[in-house]
Design an enzyme around this catalytic site. Structure first.
Site, PDB file in Angstrom:
ATOM      1  N   CYS A 119       0.859  -1.187   0.000  1.00 19.18           N
ATOM      2  CA  CYS A 119       0.000   0.000   0.000  1.00 19.18           C
ATOM      3  C   CYS A 119       0.890   1.230   0.000  1.00 19.18           C
ATOM      4  O   CYS A 119       2.097   1.131   0.173  1.00 19.18           O
ATOM      5  CB  CYS A 119      -0.923   0.012   1.215  1.00 19.18           C
ATOM      6  N   CYS A 121      -0.135   4.166   1.806  1.00 19.57           N
ATOM      7  CA  CYS A 121      -0.526   5.118   2.849  1.00 19.57           C
ATOM      8  C   CYS A 121       0.573   5.372   3.872  1.00 19.57           C
ATOM      9  O   CYS A 121       0.641   6.446   4.458  1.00 19.57           O
ATOM     10  CB  CYS A 121      -1.826   4.686   3.522  1.00 19.57           C
ATOM     11  N   CYS A 129      -3.915   6.141   0.148  1.00 27.09           N
ATOM     12  CA  CYS A 129      -3.353   4.858  -0.317  1.00 27.09           C
ATOM     13  C   CYS A 129      -2.898   4.899  -1.772  1.00 27.09           C
ATOM     14  O   CYS A 129      -2.663   3.854  -2.386  1.00 27.09           O
ATOM     15  CB  CYS A 129      -4.379   3.740  -0.110  1.00 27.09           C
ATOM     16  N   LYS A 194     -12.444  -5.023   2.067  1.00 26.16           N
ATOM     17  CA  LYS A 194     -11.835  -4.224   3.128  1.00 26.16           C
ATOM     18  C   LYS A 194     -12.760  -3.055   3.420  1.00 26.16           C
ATOM     19  O   LYS A 194     -13.004  -2.204   2.558  1.00 26.16           O
ATOM     20  CB  LYS A 194     -10.457  -3.734   2.701  1.00 26.16           C
ATOM     21  N   ARG A 204      -2.807   3.115  12.547  1.00 27.96           N
ATOM     22  CA  ARG A 204      -2.291   4.375  11.982  1.00 27.96           C
ATOM     23  C   ARG A 204      -1.282   5.007  12.918  1.00 27.96           C
ATOM     24  O   ARG A 204      -0.353   5.678  12.490  1.00 27.96           O
ATOM     25  CB  ARG A 204      -3.458   5.290  11.648  1.00 27.96           C
ATOM     26  N   ARG A 216     -11.132   7.307   3.985  1.00 35.47           N
ATOM     27  CA  ARG A 216     -10.833   6.421   2.860  1.00 35.47           C
ATOM     28  C   ARG A 216     -12.107   5.854   2.261  1.00 35.47           C
ATOM     29  O   ARG A 216     -12.079   4.849   1.562  1.00 35.47           O
ATOM     30  CB  ARG A 216      -9.927   5.282   3.327  1.00 35.47           C
ATOM     31  N   GLU A 232     -16.726  -7.741  -4.856  1.00 37.09           N
ATOM     32  CA  GLU A 232     -15.293  -7.411  -4.722  1.00 37.09           C
ATOM     33  C   GLU A 232     -14.443  -8.684  -4.762  1.00 37.09           C
ATOM     34  O   GLU A 232     -13.399  -8.724  -5.429  1.00 37.09           O
ATOM     35  CB  GLU A 232     -15.026  -6.676  -3.394  1.00 37.09           C
ATOM     36  N   LYS A 247     -11.696  -8.024   5.900  1.00 38.26           N
ATOM     37  CA  LYS A 247     -11.048  -7.197   6.925  1.00 38.26           C
ATOM     38  C   LYS A 247     -11.950  -6.032   7.294  1.00 38.26           C
ATOM     39  O   LYS A 247     -12.476  -5.378   6.386  1.00 38.26           O
ATOM     40  CB  LYS A 247      -9.740  -6.670   6.355  1.00 38.26           C
ATOM     41  N   SER A 273      -6.021  -3.965  14.218  1.00 35.43           N
ATOM     42  CA  SER A 273      -5.442  -3.334  15.399  1.00 35.43           C
ATOM     43  C   SER A 273      -6.478  -3.005  16.476  1.00 35.43           C
ATOM     44  O   SER A 273      -6.263  -3.268  17.658  1.00 35.43           O
ATOM     45  CB  SER A 273      -4.690  -2.079  14.977  1.00 35.43           C
ATOM     46  N   TYR A 312      -2.320  -9.823  15.582  1.00 37.60           N
ATOM     47  CA  TYR A 312      -1.224  -9.366  16.450  1.00 37.60           C
ATOM     48  C   TYR A 312      -1.027 -10.321  17.627  1.00 37.60           C
ATOM     49  O   TYR A 312      -0.049 -10.233  18.347  1.00 37.60           O
ATOM     50  CB  TYR A 312      -1.509  -7.935  16.939  1.00 37.60           C
TER      51      TYR A 312
HETATM   52  C1  PBG Z   1      -2.951   0.008   4.735  1.00 33.58           C
HETATM   53  C2  PBG Z   1      -3.429  -0.902   5.789  1.00 33.58           C
HETATM   54  C3  PBG Z   1      -4.226  -0.606   6.891  1.00 33.58           C
HETATM   55  C4  PBG Z   1      -4.280  -1.770   7.638  1.00 33.58           C
HETATM   56  C5  PBG Z   1      -3.568  -2.756   6.972  1.00 33.58           C
HETATM   57  N1  PBG Z   1      -3.061  -2.201   5.815  1.00 33.58           N
HETATM   58  C6  PBG Z   1      -4.816   0.662   7.350  1.00 33.58           C
HETATM   59  C7  PBG Z   1      -5.867   1.338   6.620  1.00 33.58           C
HETATM   60  O1  PBG Z   1      -6.342   0.919   5.565  1.00 33.58           O
HETATM   61  O2  PBG Z   1      -6.257   2.371   7.121  1.00 33.58           O
HETATM   62  C8  PBG Z   1      -4.996  -1.926   8.949  1.00 33.58           C
HETATM   63  C9  PBG Z   1      -4.421  -2.921   9.867  1.00 33.58           C
HETATM   64  C10 PBG Z   1      -4.894  -2.835  11.246  1.00 33.58           C
HETATM   65  O3  PBG Z   1      -5.694  -1.969  11.643  1.00 33.58           O
HETATM   66  O4  PBG Z   1      -4.456  -3.695  12.025  1.00 33.58           O
HETATM   67  N2  PBG Z   1      -3.755   0.199   3.668  1.00 33.58           N
END
Ligand code: PBG
Length: 325
Positions: A119, A121, A129, A194, A204, A216, A232, A247, A273, A312
Site C-alpha cells: 500500500c 498510505c 493509499c 476491506k 495508523r 478512505r 469485490e 477485513k 489493530s 497481532y
Molecule cells: C494500509 C493498511 C491498513 C491496515 C492494513 N493495511 C490501514 C488502513 O487501511 O487504514 C490496517 C491494519 C490494522 O488496523 O491492524 N492500507
C-alpha cells in the site's frame, strides 16, 4: 430421540471428549503475524495504542525471525514506516526502502514465509493509499505504482504480495507486473473486502500515518454492504488472486461466512489493530480474561470460515496452543 434419552452434555464431560468432537481447531500454521519496521528508530519502540506490539528498527530483524519460529508461527506480514514521506510515496518502491530492507533481512536471517503488505498510505505525506490529483486518489495512476512496488518487494525476496489499497483492478495490475518481471510463482493475497473501519485507528499510530482527519470511504467499503463484498471478492478472483481476505474480522464474521459458502479459494481474515487493542485494554483493566477472549475470538473467526488469520496475537496464541497440540 429427545430429552431425557438424548443429553447433549454427555459430550461435554471432560477435555478429552470435548477435544474429540471439536469442530474448529486452530494451529499456529493458520496464523500470520504483522510486523512493523520503522526507519526512524534504533531500538524497539512500543506502539502506545497497541500494548504488546512494538515497532522494530531495521537492525533488529534477524533476532525477530528466530524468536517467532520458536513459537511455531511461520509467516509474517511486513509493514514499513519510511524516514521520508512524499506526495508520490516514492519510498514504497525504492530498492532500499524500509519494507524492501526488512523483507530482505527476514529472508536472509530466518526461515519465515514473508508476506509484503502493498500500500502507499505509510509512504505518502498526505496519507492516502495512492496518488492524489485534485483531492481524489487517481485509481489508474496508482495501479502503475502498485505494479512497481510489487516488483520491488518480489526482488527483495517477498514470498507473497498482499495489496491492501482497495484500488479497482489492483490484483490484475499487480499480477501482470509480477509476471512481466518473471515472478510468475509469487502468489497474491488480496485484501478484497476491506471495510472503511474505525477499528484501524491504532494501526495508523503504529505506522505514524500522516492521515489527518480524512477518510478512505472513496475506496474502502461501507460497513453495511454484504452483497458488494461478494462482488469485490469475485473480481479479485477473476483478476488472479490466490487468497482473498475479509477485513476487519470480528465485526464481519457474516461476510467471512458468505465468502466461505460461495468461493473455494483460501480465505484470510484480518483481526485488525482495534480488535486487538480492545481485548488488551479490557484485559489490562481486569474486565475480562485476555487469554481466553483472545482464543475465543480467533476460534470464532476460523469457525466463520477463515482458513488463515492475520493477528497481532499470533505469537501469544501459538504459545498457548502448543499446550494442546
Ligand atoms: C494500509 C493498511 C491498513 C491496515 C492494513 N493495511 C490501514 C488502513 O487501511 O487504514 C490496517 C491494519 C490494522 O488496523 O491492524 N492500507
Amino acid at each position: 430421540m429427545n430429552y431425557p434419552e438424548l443429553r447433549m452434555r454427555r459430550l461435554r464431560k471432560n477435555r478429552i471428549i470435548e477435544d474429540m468432537v471439536a469442530e474448529t481447531v486452530l494451529t499456529p500454521s493458520n496464523l500470520i503475524l504483522p510486523l512493523f519496521f520503522d526507519e526512524n528508530i534504533d531500538k524497539d519502540r512500543p506502539v502506545a495504542s497497541m500494548p504488546g506490539v512494538v515497532n522494530h528498527p531495521l537492525k533488529g530483524y534477524d533476532a525477530i525471525g528466530q524468536g517467532i519460529l520458536g513459537n511455531g508461527v511461520r509467516s509474517v506480514i511486513v509493514f514499513g514506516n519510511p524516514s521520508k514521506k512524499d506526495a508520490k510515496g516514492s519510498q514504497a518502491y525504492a530498492a532500499d526502502g524500509v519494507s524492501q530492507k526488512a523483507i530482505r533481512g527476514l529472508k536472509d536471517n530466518s526461515d519465515l514465509y514473508v508476506i509484503a503488505d502493498l500500500c502507499m498510505c505509510e509512504y505518502t505525506d498526505h496519507g492516502h493509499c495512492g496518488i492524489v490529483h485534485d483531492d481524489v486518489v487517481d485509481n489508474d495512476e496508482t495501479l502503475r505504482m502498485y505494479g512497481k512496488i510489487a516488483v520491488s518487494q518480489a526482488e527483495a525476496g517477498a514470498d507473497m504480495i498482499a495489496p491492501s489499497g482497495m484500488m479497482d483492478g489492483q490484483v490484475g495490475a499487480i499480477r501482470k507486473a509480477l509476471d512481466d518481471a518473471g515472478f510468475t510463482d509469487i502468489p497474491i493475497m488480496a485484501y478484497s473486502a476491506k471495510y472503511c473501519s474505525g477499528f484501524y485507528g491504532p494501526f495508523r499510530d503504529a505506522v505514524s500515518s500522516s492521515f489527518g482527519g480524512g477518510s478512505r470511504s472513496a475506496y474502502q467499503m461501507q460497513w453495511g454492504n454484504r452483497r458488494e463484498a461478494m462482488r469485490e471478492i469475485q473480481l479479485d478472483i477473476d483478476e488472479g488472486a490466490d487468497i482473498i481476505m475479509v477485513k476487519p474480522a470480528m465485526s464481519y464474521l457474516d461476510i467471512i461466512r458468505d465468502a466461505r459458502e460461495r468461493f473455494d479459494c483460501p480465505i484470510a481474515a484480518y483481526q485488525v489493530s482495534g480488535e486487538y487493542s480492545m481485548i488488551q485494554a479490557a484485559a489490562a483493566n481486569g474486565w475480562l480474561d485476555g487469554d481466553r477472549v483472545m482464543m475465543e475470538s480467533l476460534i470464532s473467526i476460523k469457525r466463520a470460515g477463515a482458513d488463515i488469520i492475520i493477528t497481532y496475537f499470533a505469537e501469544k496464541a501459538a504459545k498457548l496452543m502448543r499446550g494442546y497440540i
